[in-house]
Design a protein around this motif. Structure first.
Motif, short mmCIF file in Angstrom:
data_model
loop_
_atom_site.label_atom_id
_atom_site.label_comp_id
_atom_site.label_asym_id
_atom_site.label_seq_id
_atom_site.Cartn_x
_atom_site.Cartn_y
_atom_site.Cartn_z
N ARG A 5 0.84 -1.19 0.00
CA ARG A 5 0.00 0.00 0.00
C ARG A 5 0.87 1.24 0.00
O ARG A 5 1.96 1.26 0.60
N TYR A 6 0.39 2.29 -0.63
CA TYR A 6 1.08 3.57 -0.62
C TYR A 6 0.51 4.41 0.51
O TYR A 6 -0.29 3.94 1.31
N VAL A 10 -3.70 9.68 -0.74
CA VAL A 10 -3.02 10.49 -1.76
C VAL A 10 -3.24 9.98 -3.18
O VAL A 10 -2.81 10.64 -4.13
N ALA A 11 -3.89 8.86 -3.34
CA ALA A 11 -4.08 8.31 -4.69
C ALA A 11 -4.90 9.28 -5.54
O ALA A 11 -5.85 9.91 -5.07
N GLY A 36 -15.25 -2.42 -5.38
CA GLY A 36 -16.14 -3.33 -4.69
C GLY A 36 -17.31 -3.75 -5.56
O GLY A 36 -17.46 -3.28 -6.69
N HIS A 37 -18.10 -4.61 -5.03
CA HIS A 37 -19.31 -5.08 -5.72
C HIS A 37 -20.43 -4.08 -5.46
O HIS A 37 -20.72 -3.76 -4.33
N PRO A 47 -9.87 2.73 -1.94
CA PRO A 47 -9.02 3.60 -2.78
C PRO A 47 -7.59 3.71 -2.28
O PRO A 47 -6.67 3.95 -3.06
N GLY A 48 -7.36 3.49 -0.98
CA GLY A 48 -6.00 3.56 -0.45
C GLY A 48 -5.11 2.45 -0.95
O GLY A 48 -3.89 2.52 -0.83
N ALA A 49 -5.70 1.41 -1.54
CA ALA A 49 -4.92 0.30 -2.07
C ALA A 49 -4.43 0.56 -3.50
O ALA A 49 -3.66 -0.21 -4.04
N CYS A 50 -4.89 1.66 -4.09
CA CYS A 50 -4.54 1.96 -5.49
C CYS A 50 -3.06 2.27 -5.61
O CYS A 50 -2.51 3.09 -4.88
#
Ligand code: SF4
Ligand code: SF4
Length: 100
Positions: A5-6, A10-11, A36-37, A47-50
């Motif tokens: 993760r970043y 901030v993505a 998500g579904h 979104p933090g996983a982007c």
């Protein structure tokens, strides 16, 4: 995915729900399960996983997704993953390295 993760919040990823038809392509191509579904519409579940790879925006047939591809620092993510600490590349961001 919690390991890679970043920095949270901030993505540059943005979703224009008014353009989304819910085709599901973004969810299929995203390597980090950001979407998500949700029946009929895409949803930014994490979104933090982007990692700003750009795959979702490139494959969205409606142009509903935008992301500044490559802004996320892969070196920082991997460094944090290896050390168990927060994302940090320690390059100083002064342009003197091959990083930032
Ligand atoms: S690829 Fe685009 S149109 Fe399809 S679900 Fe995702 S955001 Fe919506
Ligand atoms: S830019 Fe890449 S990591 Fe981020 S949401 Fe799109 S496909 Fe997933």
């Amino acid at each position: 995915m919690n390991a890679l993760r970043y920095i949270e919040g901030v993505a540059t990823l943005r979703l224009d729900e008014s353009l989304c038809t819910g085709c599901g392509t973004c969810r299929e191509v995203c390597p980090h399960a950001v979407f998500g579904h949700a029946p009929g519409k895409a949803r930014l579940a994490d979104p933090g996983a982007c990692m700003e790879c750009g795959a979702c925006a490139l494959n969205c047939p409606e142009g509903a997704l935008t992301v500044s591809q490559g802004v996320g620092c892969a070196r920082a993510i991997i460094h944090g993953w290896i050390t168990g600490g927060p994302p940090s590349c320690d390059c100083g961001g002064d342009g003197s390295s091959t990083c930032c």
